[in-house]
Design an enzyme around this catalytic site. Structure first.
Site, PDB file in Angstrom:
ATOM      1  N   ARG A   1       0.828  -1.217   0.000  1.00  0.00           N
ATOM      2  CA  ARG A   1       0.000   0.000   0.000  1.00  0.00           C
ATOM      3  C   ARG A   1       0.860   1.264   0.000  1.00  0.00           C
ATOM      4  O   ARG A   1       0.566   2.238  -0.685  1.00  0.00           O
ATOM      5  CB  ARG A   1      -0.919  -0.017   1.225  1.00  0.00           C
ATOM      6  CG  ARG A   1      -2.049   0.993   1.188  1.00  0.00           C
ATOM      7  CD  ARG A   1      -3.033   0.792   2.329  1.00  0.00           C
ATOM      8  NE  ARG A   1      -3.499  -0.578   2.433  1.00  0.00           N
ATOM      9  CZ  ARG A   1      -4.425  -1.118   1.633  1.00  0.00           C
ATOM     10  NH1 ARG A   1      -5.005  -0.390   0.708  1.00  0.00           N
ATOM     11  NH2 ARG A   1      -4.775  -2.382   1.774  1.00  0.00           N
TER      12      ARG A   1
ATOM     13  N   LEU B   1      -5.647   4.549   0.228  1.00  0.00           N
ATOM     14  CA  LEU B   1      -4.288   5.079   0.121  1.00  0.00           C
ATOM     15  C   LEU B   1      -3.728   5.342   1.516  1.00  0.00           C
ATOM     16  O   LEU B   1      -4.474   5.626   2.461  1.00  0.00           O
ATOM     17  CB  LEU B   1      -4.286   6.349  -0.726  1.00  0.00           C
ATOM     18  CG  LEU B   1      -4.668   6.106  -2.199  1.00  0.00           C
ATOM     19  CD1 LEU B   1      -4.805   7.430  -2.952  1.00  0.00           C
ATOM     20  CD2 LEU B   1      -3.646   5.204  -2.898  1.00  0.00           C
TER      21      LEU B   1
ATOM     22  N   ASN C   1     -13.884  13.203  -0.224  1.00  0.00           N
ATOM     23  CA  ASN C   1     -14.475  11.914  -0.577  1.00  0.00           C
ATOM     24  C   ASN C   1     -15.992  12.023  -0.515  1.00  0.00           C
ATOM     25  O   ASN C   1     -16.534  12.833   0.244  1.00  0.00           O
ATOM     26  CB  ASN C   1     -14.001  10.838   0.416  1.00  0.00           C
ATOM     27  CG  ASN C   1     -14.491   9.451   0.057  1.00  0.00           C
ATOM     28  OD1 ASN C   1     -14.494   9.069  -1.119  1.00  0.00           O
ATOM     29  ND2 ASN C   1     -14.919   8.692   1.039  1.00  0.00           N
ATOM     30  N   THR C   2     -16.652  11.211  -1.321  1.00  0.00           N
ATOM     31  CA  THR C   2     -18.104  11.036  -1.179  1.00  0.00           C
ATOM     32  C   THR C   2     -18.348   9.582  -0.822  1.00  0.00           C
ATOM     33  O   THR C   2     -17.729   8.672  -1.384  1.00  0.00           O
ATOM     34  CB  THR C   2     -18.874  11.429  -2.449  1.00  0.00           C
ATOM     35  OG1 THR C   2     -20.275  11.198  -2.230  1.00  0.00           O
ATOM     36  CG2 THR C   2     -18.428  10.668  -3.678  1.00  0.00           C
ATOM     37  N   HIS C   3     -19.250   9.380   0.143  1.00  0.00           N
ATOM     38  CA  HIS C   3     -19.492   8.028   0.656  1.00  0.00           C
ATOM     39  C   HIS C   3     -21.001   7.786   0.685  1.00  0.00           C
ATOM     40  O   HIS C   3     -21.756   8.650   1.121  1.00  0.00           O
ATOM     41  CB  HIS C   3     -18.899   7.898   2.063  1.00  0.00           C
ATOM     42  CG  HIS C   3     -19.096   6.539   2.651  1.00  0.00           C
ATOM     43  ND1 HIS C   3     -18.346   5.450   2.271  1.00  0.00           N
ATOM     44  CD2 HIS C   3     -19.980   6.085   3.565  1.00  0.00           C
ATOM     45  CE1 HIS C   3     -18.762   4.384   2.928  1.00  0.00           C
ATOM     46  NE2 HIS C   3     -19.759   4.738   3.731  1.00  0.00           N
TER      47      HIS C   3
ATOM     48  N   ASP D   1     -13.186   6.661   5.613  1.00  0.00           N
ATOM     49  CA  ASP D   1     -14.561   7.158   5.796  1.00  0.00           C
ATOM     50  C   ASP D   1     -14.730   7.897   7.114  1.00  0.00           C
ATOM     51  O   ASP D   1     -15.727   7.750   7.837  1.00  0.00           O
ATOM     52  CB  ASP D   1     -15.580   6.006   5.654  1.00  0.00           C
ATOM     53  CG  ASP D   1     -15.534   5.385   4.278  1.00  0.00           C
ATOM     54  OD1 ASP D   1     -15.204   6.113   3.319  1.00  0.00           O
ATOM     55  OD2 ASP D   1     -15.793   4.183   4.150  1.00  0.00           O
TER      56      ASP D   1
HETATM   57  C1  GRF Z   1     -20.348   6.260  -5.162  1.00  0.00           C
HETATM   58  O1  GRF Z   1     -21.535   5.807  -4.519  1.00  0.00           O
HETATM   59  C2  GRF Z   1     -19.308   6.638  -4.165  1.00  0.00           C
HETATM   60  O2  GRF Z   1     -19.822   7.252  -3.019  1.00  0.00           O
HETATM   61  C3  GRF Z   1     -18.738   5.298  -3.809  1.00  0.00           C
HETATM   62  O3  GRF Z   1     -18.612   4.657  -5.063  1.00  0.00           O
HETATM   63  C4  GRF Z   1     -19.662   5.121  -5.904  1.00  0.00           C
HETATM   64  C5  GRF Z   1     -19.026   5.558  -7.210  1.00  0.00           C
HETATM   65  O4  GRF Z   1     -19.963   5.477  -8.258  1.00  0.00           O
HETATM   66  N1  GRF Z   1     -17.521   5.414  -3.054  1.00  0.00           N
HETATM   67  P1  GRF Z   1     -19.534   5.661  -9.796  1.00  0.00           P
HETATM   68  O5  GRF Z   1     -18.482   4.632 -10.123  1.00  0.00           O
HETATM   69  O6  GRF Z   1     -19.001   7.050  -9.958  1.00  0.00           O
HETATM   70  O7  GRF Z   1     -20.815   5.463 -10.559  1.00  0.00           O
END
Ligand code: GRF
Length: 190
Positions: A66, A94, A108-110, A146
């Site tokens: 990693r 990472l 980040n989006t989760h 996260d």
């Molecule tokens: C999203 O739901 C994001 O939050 C998660 O992975 C997904 C990515 O979707 N970590 P895509 O590949 O951009 O459609």
């Protein structure tokens, strides 16, 4: 020049790239797309005329180095003059090396309302738990996965009959609006 005027925004992705597409469609100044495996996100980058780079993981088992992989990605980001890093479905965790260089500038989006359901199976875990409301979270990423300061959240109801795919798609519909809007705010204040 601030990142809002330059193209110092890097997007890291691993999958279908629909969040990347939304970021591009929102007019954000993406300077580089990095993927860790061959995936549609690389095609999205190419179709949009963006520089897309594959930094391929050599293995997905316990032998994965990693720290060395992180160094490869960080060196690329630095060499390309990137200032802000937006993870958009990037499925490799990472290491500290990223945050040593880009600390406070990794977003980040989760697909859950953090701190509920962190990890790679957030939508599946929320369904299994039986929650009636889940959603998505845009946050500053830290070395702890996260985790990190929350910038935006939005709830998404779980509907009877939802499966992982249908619920995830409704969450992603929100992410495709909320993440670009939050990135615009971050770049404007950078
Ligand atoms: C999203 O739901 C994001 O939050 C998660 O992975 C997904 C990515 O979707 N970590 P895509 O590949 O951009 O459609």
């Amino acid at each position: 020049m601030s990142p809002s005027e330059s193209s110092g925004l890097a997007v890291l992705a691993s999958g279908s790239g629909s969040i990347l597409e939304a970021i591009v469609a929102a007019g954000l100044p993406v300077g580089l797309v990095v993927v860790d495996r061959p995936c549609r996100a690389l095609d999205v980058a190419g179709d949009a005329g963006l520089e897309g780079r594959l930094v391929a993981r050599d293995r997905f088992d316990a032998g994965f180095d990693r720290a060395a992989y992180t160094t490869q990605v960080v060196e690329l980001l630095v060499a390309e003059g990137m200032e802000i890093v937006a993870m958009a479905g990037f499925m490799t965790v990472l290491g500290a090396g990223l945050f040593d260089v880009f600390g406070g500038r990794v977003l980040n989006t989760h697909p859950s309302l953090l701190p509920a359901f962190p990890g790679a199976h957030a939508v599946r875990d929320a369904l299994a738990y039986g929650v009636k409301v889940t959603g998505c979270t845009v946050h500053v990423a830290t070395e702890q996965v996260d985790h990190g300061p929350i910038l935006a959240q939005e709830a998404v109801p779980v509907l009877s009959g939802d499966d992982e795919a249908s619920l995830h798609e409704r969450i992603k519909q929100v992410e495709r609006r909320l993440y670009p809007a939050t990135l615009h705010e971050v770049l404007a204040s950078a």
